[in-house]
Design a protein around this motif. Sequence first.
Motif, mmCIF file in Angstrom:
data_model
loop_
_atom_site.group_PDB
_atom_site.id
_atom_site.type_symbol
_atom_site.label_atom_id
_atom_site.label_comp_id
_atom_site.label_asym_id
_atom_site.label_seq_id
_atom_site.Cartn_x
_atom_site.Cartn_y
_atom_site.Cartn_z
ATOM 1 N N HIS A 7 0.868 -1.265 0.037
ATOM 2 C CA HIS A 7 -0.115 -0.053 -0.090
ATOM 3 C C HIS A 7 0.636 1.346 0.000
ATOM 4 C CE1 HIS A 7 0.757 -0.381 4.179
ATOM 5 N NE2 HIS A 7 0.485 0.831 4.411
ATOM 6 N N GLU A 8 2.067 1.062 0.325
ATOM 7 C CA GLU A 8 2.929 2.327 0.345
ATOM 8 C C GLU A 8 3.280 2.907 -1.126
ATOM 9 O OE1 GLU A 8 6.399 0.781 2.429
ATOM 10 O OE2 GLU A 8 5.833 2.055 4.079
ATOM 11 N N GLY A 9 2.737 2.265 -2.218
ATOM 12 C CA GLY A 9 2.989 2.735 -3.518
ATOM 13 C C GLY A 9 1.598 3.474 -3.854
ATOM 14 N N ARG A 10 0.706 3.611 -3.078
ATOM 15 C CA ARG A 10 -0.415 4.378 -3.408
ATOM 16 C C ARG A 10 -0.035 5.754 -3.926
ATOM 17 N NH1 ARG A 10 -0.674 4.121 1.988
ATOM 18 N NH2 ARG A 10 -1.304 5.860 2.995
ATOM 19 N N HIS A 11 0.913 6.626 -3.419
ATOM 20 C CA HIS A 11 1.299 7.657 -3.749
ATOM 21 C C HIS A 11 1.979 7.868 -4.983
ATOM 22 C CE1 HIS A 11 -1.210 9.091 -0.403
ATOM 23 N NE2 HIS A 11 -0.029 8.535 0.465
ATOM 24 N N HIS A 12 2.248 6.883 -5.715
ATOM 25 C CA HIS A 12 3.060 6.953 -6.685
ATOM 26 C C HIS A 12 2.879 8.043 -7.837
ATOM 27 C CE1 HIS A 12 5.689 4.940 -10.040
ATOM 28 N NE2 HIS A 12 4.679 5.275 -10.801
ATOM 29 N N ALA A 13 1.408 8.131 -8.443
ATOM 30 C CA ALA A 13 1.299 9.080 -9.195
ATOM 31 C C ALA A 13 1.238 10.410 -8.757
ATOM 32 C CB ALA A 13 -0.330 8.752 -9.661
ATOM 33 N N LEU A 14 1.165 10.564 -7.381
ATOM 34 C CA LEU A 14 1.174 11.922 -6.777
ATOM 35 C C LEU A 14 2.564 12.542 -6.831
ATOM 36 C CD1 LEU A 14 -0.538 14.092 -5.092
ATOM 37 C CD2 LEU A 14 0.142 12.983 -3.077
ATOM 38 N N TRP A 15 3.627 11.711 -6.551
ATOM 39 C CA TRP A 15 5.072 12.113 -6.374
ATOM 40 C C TRP A 15 5.572 11.918 -7.568
ATOM 41 C CZ3 TRP A 15 7.582 14.169 -2.208
ATOM 42 C CH2 TRP A 15 6.722 14.257 -1.044
ATOM 43 N N LEU A 16 5.420 11.322 -8.643
ATOM 44 C CA LEU A 16 6.145 11.096 -9.955
ATOM 45 C C LEU A 16 5.670 11.459 -10.955
ATOM 46 C CD1 LEU A 16 7.378 7.392 -8.713
ATOM 47 C CD2 LEU A 16 8.512 9.611 -8.456
ATOM 48 N N VAL A 55 12.646 7.723 -17.843
ATOM 49 C CA VAL A 55 12.836 8.650 -17.182
ATOM 50 C C VAL A 55 11.674 9.119 -16.243
ATOM 51 C CG1 VAL A 55 13.958 11.232 -16.794
ATOM 52 C CG2 VAL A 55 14.852 9.203 -18.674
ATOM 53 N N LEU A 56 11.950 9.200 -14.876
ATOM 54 C CA LEU A 56 10.877 9.835 -14.120
ATOM 55 C C LEU A 56 11.426 10.909 -13.331
ATOM 56 C CD1 LEU A 56 10.413 6.453 -13.843
ATOM 57 C CD2 LEU A 56 8.277 7.218 -13.029
ATOM 58 N N ALA A 57 10.628 11.937 -12.936
ATOM 59 C CA ALA A 57 10.973 13.200 -11.978
ATOM 60 C C ALA A 57 10.099 13.329 -10.984
ATOM 61 C CB ALA A 57 10.884 14.329 -12.794
ATOM 62 N N VAL A 58 10.704 13.658 -9.685
ATOM 63 C CA VAL A 58 10.055 13.655 -8.233
ATOM 64 C C VAL A 58 9.344 15.206 -8.413
ATOM 65 C CG1 VAL A 58 9.959 13.801 -5.858
ATOM 66 C CG2 VAL A 58 11.390 12.150 -7.283
ATOM 67 N N GLN A 59 7.940 15.091 -8.191
ATOM 68 C CA GLN A 59 7.262 16.470 -7.920
ATOM 69 C C GLN A 59 7.311 16.547 -6.213
ATOM 70 O OE1 GLN A 59 7.036 19.033 -9.313
ATOM 71 N NE2 GLN A 59 5.016 19.283 -10.585
ATOM 72 N N TYR A 60 8.000 17.650 -5.956
ATOM 73 C CA TYR A 60 7.728 17.931 -4.442
ATOM 74 C C TYR A 60 6.429 18.416 -4.261
ATOM 75 C CZ TYR A 60 12.847 17.373 -4.635
ATOM 76 O OH TYR A 60 14.276 17.109 -4.800
ATOM 77 N N PRO A 61 5.854 18.245 -2.698
ATOM 78 C CA PRO A 61 4.627 19.193 -2.527
ATOM 79 C C PRO A 61 4.871 20.717 -2.532
ATOM 80 C CG PRO A 61 5.184 17.468 -1.068
ATOM 81 C CD PRO A 61 6.314 17.486 -1.547
ATOM 82 N N ASP A 65 1.410 21.303 -10.088
ATOM 83 C CA ASP A 65 0.086 21.034 -9.716
ATOM 84 C C ASP A 65 -0.094 20.458 -8.290
ATOM 85 O OD1 ASP A 65 2.025 19.167 -10.028
ATOM 86 O OD2 ASP A 65 0.886 17.704 -11.204
ATOM 87 N N ARG A 66 1.045 20.632 -7.443
ATOM 88 C CA ARG A 66 0.725 20.378 -6.093
ATOM 89 C C ARG A 66 0.946 21.360 -5.298
ATOM 90 N NH1 ARG A 66 4.210 15.113 -3.956
ATOM 91 N NH2 ARG A 66 2.785 15.342 -2.528
ATOM 92 N N TRP A 67 0.640 22.743 -5.815
ATOM 93 C CA TRP A 67 0.850 24.169 -5.137
ATOM 94 C C TRP A 67 -0.050 24.208 -3.718
ATOM 95 C CZ3 TRP A 67 -3.046 27.788 -4.555
ATOM 96 C CH2 TRP A 67 -3.952 27.467 -5.351
ATOM 97 N N ARG A 68 -1.332 23.461 -3.866
ATOM 98 C CA ARG A 68 -2.184 23.497 -2.576
ATOM 99 C C ARG A 68 -1.666 22.587 -1.448
ATOM 100 N NH1 ARG A 68 -7.044 25.644 -3.703
ATOM 101 N NH2 ARG A 68 -7.788 25.684 -6.222
#
Length: 263
Positions: A7-16, A55-61, A65-68
């Motif tokens: 279940h720890e991979g559930r944020h895969h789409a949020l971060w990558l 190639v994948l890139a990390v999107q920090y909070p 698209d994570r500006w909120r």
Amino acid sequence: MTAPEPHEGRHHALWLRRFHPAPDRALRLLCLPHAGGAASFFVPLSRALSADLDVLAVQYPGRQDRWREEGVESLDELARQIYASIAPLTDRPLALFGHSMGATLAFEVARLLEQRAGTVPAHLFVSGRRAPSRHCDEAVHRLGDEALLADVRLLSGTDSSILGDEEFLHLALPAFRADYKAIETYRYRPGPPLRCPITALTGDSDPKTTLDEVRSWSEHTAADFGMKVYPGGHFFLSGHQDAIFRDITGTLLTEHGGCAVRH
């Protein structure tokens, strides 16, 4: 050693972010941006390397698209969350590339992969950052808004036209400050060296680190170490993209038998 729970991979789409999907590639490269940076910083690298690498890139909070979302003020916590998000990526060789703050963060993610999952990264590329063991007291995150922005401008890592956009700055400042706090309050915890090779990249006039501090990355691996010095400052990457892209691709394909397509 324990692998991440499913279940720890559930944020895969949020971060990558995958800007140029290449699902059939045999090798993956995970890219981690600098303080104040976003996943889109790596669009040129993704475009150039997608013929050979996934190639994948990390999107920090706190940005784009994570500006909120609120920024994460702890580098160790950032590393843990990224580690949890990349569990689905460890089914094939995974290399890491980080610039500035992203270099230290990539190092800590690599440590988690080795210590918790028993997964040795294919390679760790660190750019524009002193070795984790070479501490330097910095407290830009405690300064006022203008002083913090002056440091961001000095390093030239963010488009100057964006830095002149007051609406953008209002939205981005909390993320900038959180990133600066995360890297400036980070403290290296001694431990076994990584088992993966490390290549350190640096500019010869980087105001944030010295060649000796970069060379100390060699202390953090029990495998091969290489160092490449380019003309330029903290964001020397922008002036040497083609050479850096060739170096990354050549290194990974040589180490992994020149196999770009997954069989």
